[in-house]
Design an enzyme around this catalytic site. Sequence first.
Site, PDB file in Angstrom:
ATOM      1  N   ASP A 203       0.819  -1.207   0.000  1.00  0.00           N
ATOM      2  CA  ASP A 203       0.000   0.000   0.000  1.00  0.00           C
ATOM      3  C   ASP A 203       0.862   1.270   0.000  1.00  0.00           C
ATOM      4  O   ASP A 203       0.706   2.116   0.869  1.00  0.00           O
ATOM      5  CB  ASP A 203      -0.903  -0.062   1.246  1.00  0.00           C
ATOM      6  N   GLU A 447       3.159  -8.549   7.075  1.00  0.00           N
ATOM      7  CA  GLU A 447       1.891  -9.166   6.701  1.00  0.00           C
ATOM      8  C   GLU A 447       2.010 -10.144   5.536  1.00  0.00           C
ATOM      9  O   GLU A 447       1.285 -10.032   4.549  1.00  0.00           O
ATOM     10  CB  GLU A 447       0.841  -8.092   6.378  1.00  0.00           C
ATOM     11  N   TYR A 500      -6.884  -3.200  12.482  1.00  0.00           N
ATOM     12  CA  TYR A 500      -7.634  -1.984  12.133  1.00  0.00           C
ATOM     13  C   TYR A 500      -9.102  -2.168  12.485  1.00  0.00           C
ATOM     14  O   TYR A 500      -9.975  -2.086  11.633  1.00  0.00           O
ATOM     15  CB  TYR A 500      -7.444  -1.672  10.644  1.00  0.00           C
ATOM     16  N   GLU A 536       0.847  -1.829  14.168  1.00  0.00           N
ATOM     17  CA  GLU A 536       0.076  -0.843  13.387  1.00  0.00           C
ATOM     18  C   GLU A 536      -1.331  -0.770  13.966  1.00  0.00           C
ATOM     19  O   GLU A 536      -1.898  -1.784  14.354  1.00  0.00           O
ATOM     20  CB  GLU A 536      -0.073  -1.261  11.915  1.00  0.00           C
TER      21      GLU A 536
END
Length: 642
Positions: A203, A447, A500, A536
């Site tokens: 990303d 990840e 998230y 994160e």
Amino acid sequence: MFAPGRAALLGALCLWAAFDAVCPLFPRESASREVKELSGRWDFRADKSPDRKQGFERAWYKSRLAETGPVIDMPVPASYNDITQDPTLRDFIGWVWYEREVVVPSRWVADEGTRVVLRVGSAHYYSVVWVNGVKVTEHKGGHLPFEAEIGSLIRKDPTTPCRITIAVNNTLTLDTLPPGIIQHMDDPTKYPAGFFVQNIYFDFFNYAGIHRPVLLYTTPKAYVDDITVVTDFLDDTGLVKYVVSVQGAVTAAVKVTLLDKDGHSVASSNKASGLLKVVDVKLWWPYLMHENHGYLYSLEVRLMAADDGSTDEDVYTLPVGIRTVRVTSTQFLINNKPFYFHGVNKHEDSDIRGKGLDWPLIIKDFNLLKWLGANSFRTSHYPYAEEILQMCDRHGIVVIDECPGVGIKDIRSFGNASLAHHLVVMDELVRRDKNHPSVVMWSVANEPAAEMPPAELYFKTLIKHTKDLDPTRPVTYITDSNYARDKGAPYVDVICVNSYFSWYHDPGHMEVISIQLNSQFENWYGKYQKPIIQSEYGADAVPGLHSDPPVMFSEEYQKMVLQNYHDVFDQKRKQYVVGELIWNFADFMTAQGITRVVGNKKGIFSRQRQPKAAAFTLRERYWRLANETARLPAWTKYPCSL
Ligand code: GCB
């Protein structure tokens, strides 16, 4: 792989000999070494031929680039993508060519005993380098330096200037790091002839070009090739174990002297390897953990080599911070004291220069980190410039050093070729960064699809290899996968989890955060009994977009997501959570897509480094955490005017 035109060039590249392009020591000036920076304007030409092979077929390296066709001005270091008004260059995939003529000091040419080395700080992604039309090196991988000795070439004809040509290809394939896939669209009812895209699984924008300084430096023929230091302490005595490796001499005398900040010698030895003892040691402490953070000694290495009647002396000075790192089942210890990471994830990213090294930006970012009360960051998702790590050493900012293993999602990227390259990248990374006191942990990936069957052997091998390279630091990879299915976690020292909640999962529902975050921690800890870092978390916020009650993408929503996470961190940090790193320090550019409005907006600062509301929330928190955990003198207590 390297040309979008169906791998046509790969065969040619593989036939070329392998070069020893690894360069462990950062180039520094000394009494025996000179450095000449080649930053500035270079000639540039993108190979826009359909299969991107024209530059090689017509040997653009043989003459001046301007003689092969039209060239444009290009700054080095910088990504080339955002420099011009040409949309095809912004998204260009394939080979681009850089060239610069350099006037080499005549004494470098005249003195046969001087090694002249050409060094590229990093270029994304595959590079081939020629000097005066002769190939001198090639390198696979961005983010890490490579070099070649060019003395004999420039001595061939001392009257011609030294013409440096660098071809760089940003194509990503299944076995590059990061991986990617080139997809050709052959349906003429939908796509123009030759249409292809570069698919990526990460990303951030795939910026390309020469990202870090290119320079020439000299050493004597007999020179200090590498230094390794490992530090420890016993009561008030610092211990510096060192090994100096020498090249270019059969026998050489080595003298090492450790100097304190005032230039006083505190220990010395006449051996190429050994142990230095420092009485009343000043340890290297992280920022906000100690009033005297970032203390650096200097290890001066002097080499004397006599050969054929001539004598070479080489001097190299390495900054050394004396500190230890250790992990227990619930704690991360620096100098045997519990360390709690309150920091950020970053990117090398900014307007116009993309991923190009930029000193004003670096120093601005360090000012912001200190303002924020951040004591650490992770080099998401690739190794950052050595200049940045030097700043971390100086300022006591603790680093989780990540390799470019981001977006390993396709099962074919767990194959032998990928693993072999990944191991080489770890070799290069550890060799480059091993002596930075700020670097406290290696991260081998972000990840990856760690639930896939080949992941277990892949990570077992990769992590073992990294520990063999450096037994002194813990190793991790960053996971977002389910604790029950993750195959690599048994091999890591610290569990690093990205999540998230209320963003990608249950968007808009902050009421789930506390339950889901609690379960996340309990599950991971319950299964592995290893310390955990929330590596994160965050939410996008468009700068200046406000909403009360908070809705997604507003500054208020971002701030409240953070606060909800913090409540859980505060419970768990008393147990086994050893850190929290916000995603992200600043907004950054991504590929175009329907989930990104001109980039990722999870920064607590805008891309131009202006604070959003969440920056103030985090600042209050980080200073509070620092005041709770460290022995700070009054003048550093928040609020302050650092
Ligand atoms: C992640 C990735 C990071 C992304 C972030 C996001 O898990 O590690 O590269 O930018 O999420 O904002 O989606």
